[in-house]
Design a protein around this motif. Sequence first.
Motif, PDB file in Angstrom:
ATOM      1  N   GLY A 159     -12.304  26.607  -8.058  1.00 55.62           N
ATOM      2  CA  GLY A 159     -13.410  26.972  -7.190  1.00 55.62           C
ATOM      3  C   GLY A 159     -12.942  27.299  -5.785  1.00 55.62           C
ATOM      4  O   GLY A 159     -11.748  27.262  -5.477  1.00 55.62           O
ATOM      5  N   ASP A 160     -13.903  27.609  -4.952  1.00 56.38           N
ATOM      6  CA  ASP A 160     -13.646  27.963  -3.553  1.00 56.38           C
ATOM      7  C   ASP A 160     -13.658  26.694  -2.719  1.00 56.38           C
ATOM      8  O   ASP A 160     -14.676  25.999  -2.646  1.00 56.38           O
ATOM      9  CB  ASP A 160     -14.714  28.939  -3.068  1.00 56.38           C
ATOM     10  N   ALA A 161     -12.540  26.389  -2.075  1.00 56.34           N
ATOM     11  CA  ALA A 161     -12.423  25.148  -1.313  1.00 56.34           C
ATOM     12  C   ALA A 161     -13.292  25.129  -0.073  1.00 56.34           C
ATOM     13  O   ALA A 161     -13.482  24.066   0.536  1.00 56.34           O
ATOM     14  CB  ALA A 161     -10.959  24.912  -0.917  1.00 56.34           C
ATOM     15  N   SER A 162     -13.828  26.265   0.322  1.00 58.38           N
ATOM     16  CA  SER A 162     -14.711  26.292   1.484  1.00 58.38           C
ATOM     17  C   SER A 162     -16.147  25.922   1.122  1.00 58.38           C
ATOM     18  O   SER A 162     -17.001  25.815   2.002  1.00 58.38           O
ATOM     19  CB  SER A 162     -14.684  27.674   2.144  1.00 58.38           C
ATOM     20  N   GLN A 163     -16.421  25.732  -0.171  1.00 58.46           N
ATOM     21  CA  GLN A 163     -17.744  25.327  -0.629  1.00 58.46           C
ATOM     22  C   GLN A 163     -17.857  23.808  -0.641  1.00 58.46           C
ATOM     23  O   GLN A 163     -16.953  23.114  -1.105  1.00 58.46           O
ATOM     24  CB  GLN A 163     -18.010  25.879  -2.036  1.00 58.46           C
ATOM     25  N   GLU A 164     -18.972  23.303  -0.132  1.00 61.28           N
ATOM     26  CA  GLU A 164     -19.144  21.856  -0.009  1.00 61.28           C
ATOM     27  C   GLU A 164     -19.075  21.149  -1.353  1.00 61.28           C
ATOM     28  O   GLU A 164     -18.449  20.084  -1.476  1.00 61.28           O
ATOM     29  CB  GLU A 164     -20.491  21.556   0.669  1.00 61.28           C
ATOM     30  N   GLU A 165     -19.723  21.720  -2.378  1.00 55.55           N
ATOM     31  CA  GLU A 165     -19.751  21.041  -3.675  1.00 55.55           C
ATOM     32  C   GLU A 165     -18.364  20.921  -4.294  1.00 55.55           C
ATOM     33  O   GLU A 165     -18.068  19.948  -4.995  1.00 55.55           O
ATOM     34  CB  GLU A 165     -20.692  21.755  -4.644  1.00 55.55           C
ATOM     35  N   ALA A 170     -13.816  17.096  -5.407  1.00 56.39           N
ATOM     36  CA  ALA A 170     -12.440  16.625  -5.188  1.00 56.39           C
ATOM     37  C   ALA A 170     -12.410  15.244  -4.546  1.00 56.39           C
ATOM     38  O   ALA A 170     -11.332  14.690  -4.327  1.00 56.39           O
ATOM     39  CB  ALA A 170     -11.682  17.621  -4.321  1.00 56.39           C
ATOM     40  N   GLY A 171     -13.574  14.676  -4.235  1.00 59.25           N
ATOM     41  CA  GLY A 171     -13.632  13.334  -3.670  1.00 59.25           C
ATOM     42  C   GLY A 171     -13.268  13.281  -2.202  1.00 59.25           C
ATOM     43  O   GLY A 171     -12.545  12.375  -1.778  1.00 59.25           O
ATOM     44  N   ILE A 172     -13.788  14.234  -1.421  1.00 56.45           N
ATOM     45  CA  ILE A 172     -13.435  14.270  -0.002  1.00 56.45           C
ATOM     46  C   ILE A 172     -13.918  13.032   0.733  1.00 56.45           C
ATOM     47  O   ILE A 172     -13.317  12.601   1.725  1.00 56.45           O
ATOM     48  CB  ILE A 172     -13.996  15.548   0.659  1.00 56.45           C
ATOM     49  N   GLU A 173     -14.992  12.400   0.228  1.00 60.51           N
ATOM     50  CA  GLU A 173     -15.496  11.202   0.896  1.00 60.51           C
ATOM     51  C   GLU A 173     -14.564  10.005   0.707  1.00 60.51           C
ATOM     52  O   GLU A 173     -14.646   9.028   1.454  1.00 60.51           O
ATOM     53  CB  GLU A 173     -16.896  10.855   0.365  1.00 60.51           C
ATOM     54  N   ARG A 174     -13.646  10.081  -0.266  1.00 63.12           N
ATOM     55  CA  ARG A 174     -12.699   8.987  -0.500  1.00 63.12           C
ATOM     56  C   ARG A 174     -11.267   9.366  -0.147  1.00 63.12           C
ATOM     57  O   ARG A 174     -10.378   8.522  -0.156  1.00 63.12           O
ATOM     58  CB  ARG A 174     -12.729   8.564  -1.980  1.00 63.12           C
ATOM     59  N   ALA A 175     -11.020  10.636   0.125  1.00 60.01           N
ATOM     60  CA  ALA A 175      -9.660  11.118   0.398  1.00 60.01           C
ATOM     61  C   ALA A 175      -9.207  10.688   1.797  1.00 60.01           C
ATOM     62  O   ALA A 175     -10.018  10.450   2.698  1.00 60.01           O
ATOM     63  CB  ALA A 175      -9.599  12.629   0.265  1.00 60.01           C
ATOM     64  N   PRO A 183      -3.132  31.295   1.722  1.00 61.83           N
ATOM     65  CA  PRO A 183      -2.333  32.320   2.417  1.00 61.83           C
ATOM     66  C   PRO A 183      -3.099  33.070   3.496  1.00 61.83           C
ATOM     67  O   PRO A 183      -2.498  33.714   4.349  1.00 61.83           O
ATOM     68  CB  PRO A 183      -1.923  33.265   1.281  1.00 61.83           C
ATOM     69  N   ASP A 184      -4.425  32.987   3.478  1.00 61.71           N
ATOM     70  CA  ASP A 184      -5.236  33.711   4.451  1.00 61.71           C
ATOM     71  C   ASP A 184      -5.714  32.752   5.536  1.00 61.71           C
ATOM     72  O   ASP A 184      -6.324  31.715   5.246  1.00 61.71           O
ATOM     73  CB  ASP A 184      -6.446  34.359   3.756  1.00 61.71           C
ATOM     74  N   ASP A 185      -5.455  33.063   6.789  1.00 62.71           N
ATOM     75  CA  ASP A 185      -5.817  32.180   7.899  1.00 62.71           C
ATOM     76  C   ASP A 185      -7.321  31.976   7.993  1.00 62.71           C
ATOM     77  O   ASP A 185      -7.801  30.879   8.301  1.00 62.71           O
ATOM     78  CB  ASP A 185      -5.292  32.753   9.218  1.00 62.71           C
ATOM     79  N   ALA A 186      -8.089  33.028   7.756  1.00 65.48           N
ATOM     80  CA  ALA A 186      -9.549  32.914   7.852  1.00 65.48           C
ATOM     81  C   ALA A 186     -10.083  31.908   6.839  1.00 65.48           C
ATOM     82  O   ALA A 186     -10.968  31.095   7.163  1.00 65.48           O
ATOM     83  CB  ALA A 186     -10.197  34.281   7.638  1.00 65.48           C
ATOM     84  N   ASN A 187      -9.551  31.937   5.628  1.00 68.13           N
ATOM     85  CA  ASN A 187      -9.976  30.979   4.612  1.00 68.13           C
ATOM     86  C   ASN A 187      -9.637  29.557   5.023  1.00 68.13           C
ATOM     87  O   ASN A 187     -10.413  28.622   4.781  1.00 68.13           O
ATOM     88  CB  ASN A 187      -9.333  31.306   3.264  1.00 68.13           C
ATOM     89  N   ASN A 188      -8.480  29.378   5.627  1.00 70.67           N
ATOM     90  CA  ASN A 188      -8.105  28.041   6.094  1.00 70.67           C
ATOM     91  C   ASN A 188      -9.045  27.545   7.188  1.00 70.67           C
ATOM     92  O   ASN A 188      -9.357  26.354   7.260  1.00 70.67           O
ATOM     93  CB  ASN A 188      -6.660  28.052   6.603  1.00 70.67           C
ATOM     94  N   VAL A 189      -9.502  28.462   8.038  1.00 70.86           N
ATOM     95  CA  VAL A 189     -10.470  28.080   9.074  1.00 70.86           C
ATOM     96  C   VAL A 189     -11.783  27.637   8.436  1.00 70.86           C
ATOM     97  O   VAL A 189     -12.370  26.614   8.821  1.00 70.86           O
ATOM     98  CB  VAL A 189     -10.706  29.251  10.048  1.00 70.86           C
ATOM     99  N   PHE A 190     -12.262  28.396   7.448  1.00 76.24           N
ATOM    100  CA  PHE A 190     -13.517  28.050   6.785  1.00 76.24           C
ATOM    101  C   PHE A 190     -13.411  26.708   6.057  1.00 76.24           C
ATOM    102  O   PHE A 190     -14.344  25.891   6.095  1.00 76.24           O
ATOM    103  CB  PHE A 190     -13.912  29.147   5.790  1.00 76.24           C
ATOM    104  N   ALA A 195     -14.719  21.006   5.638  1.00 81.21           N
ATOM    105  CA  ALA A 195     -14.216  19.648   5.444  1.00 81.21           C
ATOM    106  C   ALA A 195     -14.589  18.743   6.614  1.00 81.21           C
ATOM    107  O   ALA A 195     -14.966  17.582   6.426  1.00 81.21           O
ATOM    108  CB  ALA A 195     -12.701  19.677   5.258  1.00 81.21           C
ATOM    109  N   ARG A 196     -14.512  19.274   7.831  1.00 80.58           N
ATOM    110  CA  ARG A 196     -14.844  18.454   9.007  1.00 80.58           C
ATOM    111  C   ARG A 196     -16.328  18.122   9.049  1.00 80.58           C
ATOM    112  O   ARG A 196     -16.716  17.031   9.481  1.00 80.58           O
ATOM    113  CB  ARG A 196     -14.415  19.182  10.280  1.00 80.58           C
ATOM    114  N   GLU A 197     -17.177  19.034   8.589  1.00 80.52           N
ATOM    115  CA  GLU A 197     -18.603  18.748   8.531  1.00 80.52           C
ATOM    116  C   GLU A 197     -18.924  17.675   7.502  1.00 80.52           C
ATOM    117  O   GLU A 197     -19.805  16.837   7.708  1.00 80.52           O
ATOM    118  CB  GLU A 197     -19.375  20.029   8.208  1.00 80.52           C
TER     119      GLU A 197
END
Length: 356
Positions: A159-165, A170-175, A183-190, A195-197
């Motif tokens: 899936g798209d890592a910029s999507q909240e679901e 991936a368990g971001i609340e426990r990571a 490889p794309d800087d814009a995707n890393n920004v998104f 993730a910060r939200e």
Amino acid sequence: MNGSTSVHKMRVGLTVLVATCLIAIIGYVLAGWSYIDSLYMVVITIFGVGYGEVNPVEDPRLKLFTLAVIISGCSSAIYVLGGFVQMIAEGEIQRALGARRMCQEIKSLSGHAIVCGYGRVGRNLIHELAHLGVKFVVIDRDTERLAAAERKGTLVIAGDASQEEILQQAGIERASVLATVLPDDANNVFVTLTARELRENIQIIARCECPSTERKLIRSGANGVVSPTMIGATRIAHQIACPTVESIVENKHAFSRVNQDLEVFGLRMIEIDIHEESIFVGATIHDLETSGDGATVVVAVKRAGGEVIKNPKMCDEIRGKDKLVMLSHKEDWSPVSDDVICPSTNLAMPMVPLAI
């Protein structure tokens, strides 16, 4: 159920089906039919087309033979079809069970790392994480890449890592940390923004290729930004600028450059030529290192013949015309002339054994 069972069924069914067809053709030929009529009769009989007999079947024995062909042929054909359907169903079931198992494993993780991107950098990253014993989950949109990772036992999410679901799966609340190495800087920004939200206190490490993106990533919430290009350039420069032991011994400029780096730690690297009449001839590295306060280390010894011994053993003997490269605190050494540096008086104390 397993794949080998379904394949076995298909093999058995095909064997019986082929054997039935051959026997049926031979039987009709023996009954006086032509080969083409016999083949046609077998096909329409086994596959239930029902166009009618090519020739009248009046002999009771031929009728019984035809019944046997129908039963055997249709049964084997159904058996082959069943094995094929089972093979497809098993694949789907195994895929569903594998996804369920992986989902349960991800839910059980805590304090793990989330790696967004399974490209060149991502593969190297998870290799190092696995070597260090760090648990991790990989997110990528390329299903072929993820299939290869899954075969190696890696926990993956497509899936798209910029999507909240997706990050929640991936368990971001426990990571404990998230690394976005797309490889794309814009995707890393998104990904960083999302993730910060979702998690204010998670550590986020982001990859960037363009230097101007670093500020954007930091503003988006990244705790650290890494540029593989800059790291690669730094490593190459390090290989060029940082000398080997051999070059330290041979190159005065390299020797001076190393000492400049050691100045920060209050250390100094000293080069000593051992003359044949030196008091150190015949002594061991152990004698030399323990003659002072124990703060002196012999880094390398260059023999008269040109051999360079890195990290010499304590039992190695010092010979005339040797050149010693020694590391010690600056205060343990004192200059004697413009181009000669000698050890302090502590280092020149009598040693056992000594060769005068």
